[in-house]
Design an enzyme around this catalytic site. Structure first.
Site, PDB file in Angstrom:
ATOM      1  N   LYS A  90     -11.183 -15.044  -4.437  1.00  0.00           N
ATOM      2  CA  LYS A  90     -11.114 -16.539  -3.864  1.00  0.00           C
ATOM      3  C   LYS A  90     -12.354 -17.471  -4.322  1.00  0.00           C
ATOM      4  O   LYS A  90     -13.600 -17.083  -4.240  1.00  0.00           O
ATOM      5  CB  LYS A  90     -10.804 -15.795  -2.375  1.00  0.00           C
ATOM      6  CG  LYS A  90     -10.679 -17.199  -2.144  1.00  0.00           C
ATOM      7  CD  LYS A  90     -10.082 -16.267   0.156  1.00  0.00           C
ATOM      8  CE  LYS A  90      -9.743 -17.208   0.417  1.00  0.00           C
ATOM      9  NZ  LYS A  90      -9.471 -16.971   2.002  1.00  0.00           N
ATOM     10  N   SER A 137      -5.767 -13.901   6.511  1.00  0.00           N
ATOM     11  CA  SER A 137      -5.493 -14.510   5.993  1.00  0.00           C
ATOM     12  C   SER A 137      -5.467 -13.515   4.710  1.00  0.00           C
ATOM     13  O   SER A 137      -5.193 -13.575   2.776  1.00  0.00           O
ATOM     14  CB  SER A 137      -7.352 -15.298   5.361  1.00  0.00           C
ATOM     15  OG  SER A 137      -6.377 -16.696   5.615  1.00  0.00           O
ATOM     16  N   SER A 192      -4.791 -18.292   3.839  1.00  0.00           N
ATOM     17  CA  SER A 192      -5.944 -19.210   3.214  1.00  0.00           C
ATOM     18  C   SER A 192      -6.253 -17.925   2.002  1.00  0.00           C
ATOM     19  O   SER A 192      -7.525 -19.275   0.615  1.00  0.00           O
ATOM     20  CB  SER A 192      -7.673 -19.408   3.745  1.00  0.00           C
ATOM     21  OG  SER A 192      -7.849 -18.435   4.257  1.00  0.00           O
TER      22      SER A 192
END
Length: 565
Positions: free
Chosen positions: A156, A258, A234
């Site tokens: 990420k 998330s 997210s």
């Protein structure tokens, strides 16, 4: 493994005191030493090679011996042998160790899929094709060091990666190139993992993946031609990369769902550990007391492998210090048999709150079937649990919003100078800056009351509890695991969430591993979208995200404020 899992050896009062100290640290805007969590552990619960009370096995920069134990490897399913991108981490590790698959061949297979499908999925901000291939070739020459050796991962884009842009999909960090890796990334690399690329995310980890201006980027891998289908929170880029077979596994962060939400939306197994279990050093912050780094993977064993590498104490992060030792998570995620029948590793009471499986919707029917399957497993007892008093109030929006000042505090210099840097998500940052100190302190006291009631009332009658949403346990810093339990009539995944006691990751993994051993939801993969005809050589160098496509839709500032994590 010990006959008693770690969640039953932790002193709940000490955890409550630690939560109070953490809240105080968040209010002070600084870092303080937190009280150690008292346990009744015996040394056997430490992962082999652990260096201290919560040490990362192997020490800084060295492989973790726990990742080279027999349970970290799985003989591949016959149907997975034809396509390396179908392999789980444990299966790919088995082949790499046996020298029947090279890390370079595995990376090449993923790059081929990225070349064909990434234009549709838009899972990545950056694909490090040349660097990943070079790392894979080097791994092929090096001594094998464990289950992550040569495994390509999606990271990420709020995790620091040395010398590689880390943008958090934000105007504020669009030119930021960190000099070092986040602690979690450094540990993954030390165990042989390869960073394949940086994934799309909600701007500063607030919503589904969009540009800073709110234009939708990443789609759900199960409905790639319908950007309107929710891909999760997210960490969507990582989820789509793993579900779409563009990477073997990946990392996410969870502040408001998330990790578990994208896992539920895309048929993955995502583990949000207890607050502090994985250090936050080198991760762009959203909330000091609620940010949780963790893995998104294809099954419980892969999630355990990832967490084993990432977890452990970090001198730079007081939230990670003084915790119980990292237990044998991979062993916990290995199914146990009594003869030919799967059983739970530990006798476990699975709590079911009111209304969890009520109704006739596809989700309700999937939950009913899930509970029925669990009840068949020897060692499992499904029990009804009442919700504590004021559950809806304490887990609702008013008290949940006390997280907003923690979000705004480290960004105050930017809020004072240029609001445009926050793009479409500016509203929630301003809300945090304007929330009064009295409300914030009241919220912190309510959080401690909420935690006390959950520990004393829910977990007095069960060991794990099913949940309809992640927010309550995100507020409290308790562990959760999201995993698949079915599909809607339209073919969209249906998942559920199990929550556990402090440092109860091993019990959560053991329950999910047993369930996955008797079901096949987690083995199902989405149909590929139409392939883009590309020259194989095009998936080389460093590939950046395409220009945003406005036809996918755009989130307004009002929508972002409502959806923000």
């Amino acid at each position: 493994m010990d006959s008693v899992p770690q969640d039953r050896t932790v002193d709940r009062r000490t955890f409550l005191a630690r939560a109070a100290a953490l809240a105080a640290a968040g209010a002070a805007g600084g870092t303080v030493a937190l009280p150690a969590v008292a346990t009744a552990q015996t040394p056997r619960t430490l992962a082999p090679g652990s260096t201290g009370p919560a040490g990362h096995g192997g020490g800084p920069g060295r492989p973790n011996p726990a990742l080279d134990r027999p349970e970290a490897y799985r003989r591949p399913r016959p149907e997975a042998l034809a396509d390396p991108t179908e392999l789980t981490v444990a299966e790919a590790a088995w082949l790499i160790r046996a020298r029947r698959l090279s890390p370079a061949e595995l990376v090449e297979a993923y790059l081929a899929r990225i070349g064909a499908y990434e234009e549709t999925y838009q899972a990545f901000n950056l694909v490090l094709a040349d660097a990943a291939l070079a790392a894979a070739r080097a791994a092929g020459r090096e001594r094998h060091c464990g289950a992550l050796h040569g495994i390509p991962l999606a990271i990420k884009d709020n995790y620091y990666t040395a010398g590689v842009p880390t943008t958090a999909n934000s105007y504020l960090f669009r030119d930021f190139v960190p000099p070092s890796d986040a602690t979690a990334v450094a540990r993954l690399r030390a165990n042989g993992a390869i960073v394949l690329g940086k994934t799309q995310m909600g701007p500063l980890a607030t919503t589904r993946a969009t540009t800073p201006a709110g234009i939708v980027t990443t789609v759900n891998a199960w409905t790639p031609t319908d950007p309107g289908t929710d891909p999760g929170g997210s960490s969507t880029g990582t989820a789509t990369a793993v579900a779409g077979r563009l990477a073997t596994a990946g990392t996410g962060t969870q502040t408001g769902g998330s990790i578990t939400a994208p896992s539920n939306a895309q048929n993955l197994t995502g583990l949000k550990p207890t607050m502090g279990r994985v250090p936050l050093t080198g991760i762009i912050p959203l909330s000091y007391t609620r940010d949780h780094p963790g893995p998104l993977a294809r099954d419980a064993r892969d999630a355990a492998i990832m967490l084993t590498a990432m977890a452990g104490e970090d001198p730079a992060d007081p939230r990670s210090q003084g915790l119980p030792p990292v237990p044998r998570l991979i062993e916990a995620a290995t199914p146990v048999y009594a003869g030919r029948r799967v059983k739970l590793r530990w006798k476990t009471r699975i709590g079911v709150p009111p209304g969890y499986a009520s109704g006739t919707s596809a989700t309700a029917l999937a939950r009913q079937a899930f509970l029925a399957e669990l009840a068949k497993l020897p060692g499992a007892t499904v029990v009804d649990v009442p919700l504590p008093a004021d559950w809806n109030l304490l887990s609702g929006g008013s008290f949940n919003n006390i997280r907003l000042p923690e979000r705004s505090e480290p960004f105050m210099p930017y809020l004072r100078t240029d609001l445009r840097g926050f793009g479409v998500s500016v509203t929630s940052w301003l809300q945090g800056a304007l929330l009064g100190g009295t409300e914030f302190l009241t919220g912190q006291r309510a959080k401690l009351l909420f935690l006390e009631r959950v520990l004393d009332q829910i977990f007095d009658v069960c060991d794990v509890v099913v949940q309809t949403g992640p927010v309550p346990f995100d507020i409290l810093g308790l562990p959760e695991i999201g995993f698949p339990i079915g599909f809607s009539p339209a073919g969209v995944p249906i998942g559920t969430i199990l929550g556990g006691l402090p440092y109860g990751e091993e019990r959560l993994l053991s329950v999910v591993a047993a369930y996955q051993e008797v079901t096949d939801w987690h083995w199902r993969r989405p149909t590929d979208p139409p392939a883009v005809a590309v020259d194989p050589r095009a998936a080389r160098g460093t590939l950046t995200a395409p220009e945003p496509d406005g036809s996918r839709g755009r989130l307004t500032a009002e929508q972002v404020a409502e959806l923000t994590q």
